[in-house]
Design a protein around this motif. Sequence first.
Motif, PDB file in Angstrom:
ATOM      1  N   ARG A  19       0.852  -1.177   0.000  1.00  0.00           N
ATOM      2  CA  ARG A  19       0.000   0.000   0.000  1.00  0.00           C
ATOM      3  C   ARG A  19       0.895   1.236   0.000  1.00  0.00           C
ATOM      4  O   ARG A  19       1.645   1.461   0.957  1.00  0.00           O
ATOM      5  CB  ARG A  19      -0.905   0.038   1.218  1.00  0.00           C
ATOM      6  N   LEU A  20       0.809   2.011  -1.059  1.00  0.00           N
ATOM      7  CA  LEU A  20       1.556   3.258  -1.147  1.00  0.00           C
ATOM      8  C   LEU A  20       0.705   4.406  -0.616  1.00  0.00           C
ATOM      9  O   LEU A  20      -0.512   4.422  -0.787  1.00  0.00           O
ATOM     10  CB  LEU A  20       1.946   3.548  -2.592  1.00  0.00           C
ATOM     11  N   SER A  21       1.374   5.349   0.016  1.00  0.00           N
ATOM     12  CA  SER A  21       0.716   6.562   0.503  1.00  0.00           C
ATOM     13  C   SER A  21       1.403   7.772  -0.089  1.00  0.00           C
ATOM     14  O   SER A  21       2.607   7.750  -0.364  1.00  0.00           O
ATOM     15  CB  SER A  21       0.781   6.646   2.033  1.00  0.00           C
ATOM     16  N   CYS A  22       0.641   8.826  -0.266  1.00  0.00           N
ATOM     17  CA  CYS A  22       1.185  10.093  -0.745  1.00  0.00           C
ATOM     18  C   CYS A  22       0.566  11.196   0.096  1.00  0.00           C
ATOM     19  O   CYS A  22      -0.635  11.465  -0.008  1.00  0.00           O
ATOM     20  CB  CYS A  22       0.878  10.283  -2.218  1.00  0.00           C
ATOM     21  N   ALA A  23       1.387  11.813   0.932  1.00  0.00           N
ATOM     22  CA  ALA A  23       0.923  12.886   1.802  1.00  0.00           C
ATOM     23  C   ALA A  23       1.156  14.229   1.136  1.00  0.00           C
ATOM     24  O   ALA A  23       2.263  14.497   0.654  1.00  0.00           O
ATOM     25  CB  ALA A  23       1.650  12.824   3.141  1.00  0.00           C
ATOM     26  N   ALA A  24       0.132  15.053   1.120  1.00  0.00           N
ATOM     27  CA  ALA A  24       0.206  16.355   0.469  1.00  0.00           C
ATOM     28  C   ALA A  24       0.169  17.471   1.499  1.00  0.00           C
ATOM     29  O   ALA A  24      -0.519  17.380   2.514  1.00  0.00           O
ATOM     30  CB  ALA A  24      -0.953  16.519  -0.506  1.00  0.00           C
ATOM     31  N   SER A  25       0.894  18.519   1.223  1.00  0.00           N
ATOM     32  CA  SER A  25       0.866  19.720   2.060  1.00  0.00           C
ATOM     33  C   SER A  25       0.910  20.936   1.145  1.00  0.00           C
ATOM     34  O   SER A  25       1.309  20.860  -0.007  1.00  0.00           O
ATOM     35  CB  SER A  25       2.035  19.743   3.035  1.00  0.00           C
ATOM     36  N   GLY A  26       0.489  22.076   1.699  1.00  0.00           N
ATOM     37  CA  GLY A  26       0.475  23.285   0.901  1.00  0.00           C
ATOM     38  C   GLY A  26      -0.947  23.722   0.603  1.00  0.00           C
ATOM     39  O   GLY A  26      -1.730  23.938   1.515  1.00  0.00           O
ATOM     40  N   ARG A  27      -1.276  23.809  -0.661  1.00  0.00           N
ATOM     41  CA  ARG A  27      -2.595  24.274  -1.072  1.00  0.00           C
ATOM     42  C   ARG A  27      -3.685  23.287  -0.666  1.00  0.00           C
ATOM     43  O   ARG A  27      -3.414  22.170  -0.274  1.00  0.00           O
ATOM     44  CB  ARG A  27      -2.626  24.485  -2.588  1.00  0.00           C
ATOM     45  N   THR A  28      -4.916  23.703  -0.772  1.00  0.00           N
ATOM     46  CA  THR A  28      -6.043  22.883  -0.365  1.00  0.00           C
ATOM     47  C   THR A  28      -6.097  21.607  -1.190  1.00  0.00           C
ATOM     48  O   THR A  28      -6.273  21.633  -2.405  1.00  0.00           O
ATOM     49  CB  THR A  28      -7.353  23.662  -0.532  1.00  0.00           C
ATOM     50  N   PHE A  29      -5.974  20.484  -0.490  1.00  0.00           N
ATOM     51  CA  PHE A  29      -5.893  19.178  -1.144  1.00  0.00           C
ATOM     52  C   PHE A  29      -7.148  18.886  -1.946  1.00  0.00           C
ATOM     53  O   PHE A  29      -7.092  18.285  -3.018  1.00  0.00           O
ATOM     54  CB  PHE A  29      -5.659  18.124  -0.061  1.00  0.00           C
ATOM     55  N   ASN A  30      -8.286  19.320  -1.425  1.00  0.00           N
ATOM     56  CA  ASN A  30      -9.549  19.026  -2.087  1.00  0.00           C
ATOM     57  C   ASN A  30      -9.642  19.611  -3.486  1.00  0.00           C
ATOM     58  O   ASN A  30     -10.454  19.150  -4.296  1.00  0.00           O
ATOM     59  CB  ASN A  30     -10.717  19.585  -1.261  1.00  0.00           C
ATOM     60  N   ASN A  31      -8.842  20.610  -3.787  1.00  0.00           N
ATOM     61  CA  ASN A  31      -8.914  21.286  -5.083  1.00  0.00           C
ATOM     62  C   ASN A  31      -8.141  20.569  -6.183  1.00  0.00           C
ATOM     63  O   ASN A  31      -8.089  21.046  -7.310  1.00  0.00           O
ATOM     64  CB  ASN A  31      -8.371  22.712  -4.965  1.00  0.00           C
ATOM     65  N   TYR A  32      -7.551  19.439  -5.833  1.00  0.00           N
ATOM     66  CA  TYR A  32      -6.667  18.751  -6.773  1.00  0.00           C
ATOM     67  C   TYR A  32      -7.139  17.343  -7.056  1.00  0.00           C
ATOM     68  O   TYR A  32      -7.518  16.591  -6.149  1.00  0.00           O
ATOM     69  CB  TYR A  32      -5.247  18.701  -6.217  1.00  0.00           C
ATOM     70  N   ALA A  33      -7.089  16.980  -8.334  1.00  0.00           N
ATOM     71  CA  ALA A  33      -7.150  15.574  -8.697  1.00  0.00           C
ATOM     72  C   ALA A  33      -5.751  14.992  -8.510  1.00  0.00           C
ATOM     73  O   ALA A  33      -4.755  15.708  -8.633  1.00  0.00           O
ATOM     74  CB  ALA A  33      -7.603  15.424 -10.145  1.00  0.00           C
ATOM     75  N   MET A  34      -5.688  13.708  -8.238  1.00  0.00           N
ATOM     76  CA  MET A  34      -4.415  13.067  -7.938  1.00  0.00           C
ATOM     77  C   MET A  34      -4.187  11.877  -8.851  1.00  0.00           C
ATOM     78  O   MET A  34      -5.141  11.200  -9.269  1.00  0.00           O
ATOM     79  CB  MET A  34      -4.398  12.590  -6.478  1.00  0.00           C
ATOM     80  N   GLY A  35      -2.935  11.629  -9.134  1.00  0.00           N
ATOM     81  CA  GLY A  35      -2.601  10.495  -9.987  1.00  0.00           C
ATOM     82  C   GLY A  35      -1.395   9.746  -9.465  1.00  0.00           C
ATOM     83  O   GLY A  35      -0.589  10.288  -8.706  1.00  0.00           O
ATOM     84  N   TRP A  36      -1.315   8.483  -9.851  1.00  0.00           N
ATOM     85  CA  TRP A  36      -0.126   7.670  -9.618  1.00  0.00           C
ATOM     86  C   TRP A  36       0.453   7.283 -10.975  1.00  0.00           C
ATOM     87  O   TRP A  36      -0.291   6.873 -11.887  1.00  0.00           O
ATOM     88  CB  TRP A  36      -0.465   6.405  -8.833  1.00  0.00           C
TER      89      TRP A  36
END
Length: 123
Positions: A19-36
Amino acid sequence: QVQLVESGGGLVQAGGSLRLSCAASGRTFNNYAMGWFRQAPGKERKYVAAISWGGGSTYADSVKGRFTISRDNAKNTVYLQMNSLKPEDTAVYYCAARPGRAGSLDLDEYDYWGQGTQVTVSS
């Protein structure tokens, strides 16, 4: 700016799970789509999976049915559950953030990238 930090990579036998995790910081996370994405030695970086801000997900054919992408907006984290791993899944795995609602298969549409985490699957 969005900072992304991946974790959870390692060495696993074929048929195993990670199980990979990716922790985000900075701008509002909800405003971003995410990809692997993943990059094997000597090969181009390729799309693996993406998830919209609302939770809709898409997958590369090569991982469909084996990998699951998810996100926890309260924790600013996106996950990649990888089951039934194969030696051909061996690569450095990167998470990426794209402003807007929908994920994308095109790595050029992602503005922010993590440093990557190595996944090695032995036969």
